[in-house]
Design a protein around this motif. Sequence first.
Motif, PDB file in Angstrom:
ATOM      1  N   ALA A  45       2.147   1.722  -3.415  1.00  0.00           N
ATOM      2  CA  ALA A  45       1.088   2.168  -4.326  1.00  0.00           C
ATOM      3  C   ALA A  45       0.773   3.638  -4.107  1.00  0.00           C
ATOM      4  N   LEU A  46       0.767   4.076  -2.847  1.00  0.00           N
ATOM      5  CA  LEU A  46       0.506   5.495  -2.564  1.00  0.00           C
ATOM      6  C   LEU A  46       1.618   6.360  -3.146  1.00  0.00           C
TER       7      LEU A  46
ATOM      8  N   GLY B 191       5.288   5.198   6.567  1.00  0.00           N
ATOM      9  CA  GLY B 191       4.979   3.787   6.730  1.00  0.00           C
ATOM     10  C   GLY B 191       3.481   3.552   6.783  1.00  0.00           C
ATOM     11  N   VAL B 192       3.092   2.355   6.361  1.00  0.00           N
ATOM     12  CA  VAL B 192       1.676   1.967   6.421  1.00  0.00           C
ATOM     13  C   VAL B 192       1.594   0.573   7.021  1.00  0.00           C
TER      14      VAL B 192
ATOM     15  N   PHE C 157       1.627  10.444  -3.833  1.00  0.00           N
ATOM     16  CA  PHE C 157       1.601  10.923  -2.448  1.00  0.00           C
ATOM     17  C   PHE C 157       3.008  10.801  -1.870  1.00  0.00           C
ATOM     18  N   SER C 158       3.509  11.894  -1.320  1.00  0.00           N
ATOM     19  CA  SER C 158       4.873  11.871  -0.796  1.00  0.00           C
ATOM     20  C   SER C 158       4.853  12.023   0.718  1.00  0.00           C
ATOM     21  N   GLY C 159       5.987  11.770   1.321  1.00  0.00           N
ATOM     22  CA  GLY C 159       6.126  11.966   2.751  1.00  0.00           C
ATOM     23  C   GLY C 159       5.421  10.923   3.594  1.00  0.00           C
ATOM     24  N   ILE C 160       5.283   9.721   3.047  1.00  0.00           N
ATOM     25  CA  ILE C 160       4.648   8.660   3.825  1.00  0.00           C
ATOM     26  C   ILE C 160       5.732   7.802   4.465  1.00  0.00           C
TER      27      ILE C 160
ATOM     28  N   LEU D 116       1.148   6.745  -6.760  1.00  0.00           N
ATOM     29  CA  LEU D 116       0.036   7.650  -7.065  1.00  0.00           C
ATOM     30  C   LEU D 116       0.406   9.116  -6.833  1.00  0.00           C
TER      31      LEU D 116
ATOM     32  N   ILE E 107       0.847  -1.202   0.000  1.00  0.00           N
ATOM     33  CA  ILE E 107       0.000   0.000   0.000  1.00  0.00           C
ATOM     34  C   ILE E 107       0.875   1.242   0.000  1.00  0.00           C
TER      35      ILE E 107
END
Lengths: 79, 79
Positions: free
Chosen positions: B24-25, B35-36, B30-33, B28, B21
């Motif tokens: 995938a983010l 961890g999920v 989306f930055s600065g993630i 798409l 995930i």
Amino acid sequence: MKARVTVTLKNGVLDPQGKAIEGALGALGFSGIGGVRQGKVFDIELDGRDAAAARTDLAAMCEKLLANTVIENYSIEIL
Amino acid sequence: MKARVTVTLKNGVLDPQGKAIEGALGALGFSGIGGVRQGKVFDIELDGRDAAAARTDLAAMCEKLLANTVIENYSIEIL
């Protein structure tokens, strides 16, 4: 910043997985269960940004990937 | 009475689904993630009983069926 996104099926959408869990709990001897619905939870770690911006980004993530908004609701919680 | 049980992977347990995930983010845009981690949520409807008894029953359900306590934590919330 940590956030929790909870995705649940909308009311009226059949949930066979929940029904199976309900049956299994009954078989294990638990009584008085009116219903079980299963959903998903995503714990997302976001790099420093303010809560409002994070909430906007998370809503976009839900719309694009995390939830199928035809049959699912999502809720966002900043921890 | 309604209750929500949240089951999440313990710290240190690999979560390939969460990693997918996260990837995938990123794809798409989306930055600065950071961890999920993915978990499960169960919305359980219980026939009338007091909150303490419900909590005891729900803990037993988690131990027996809803969570794999070797690798997962659970939390119980009475709504």
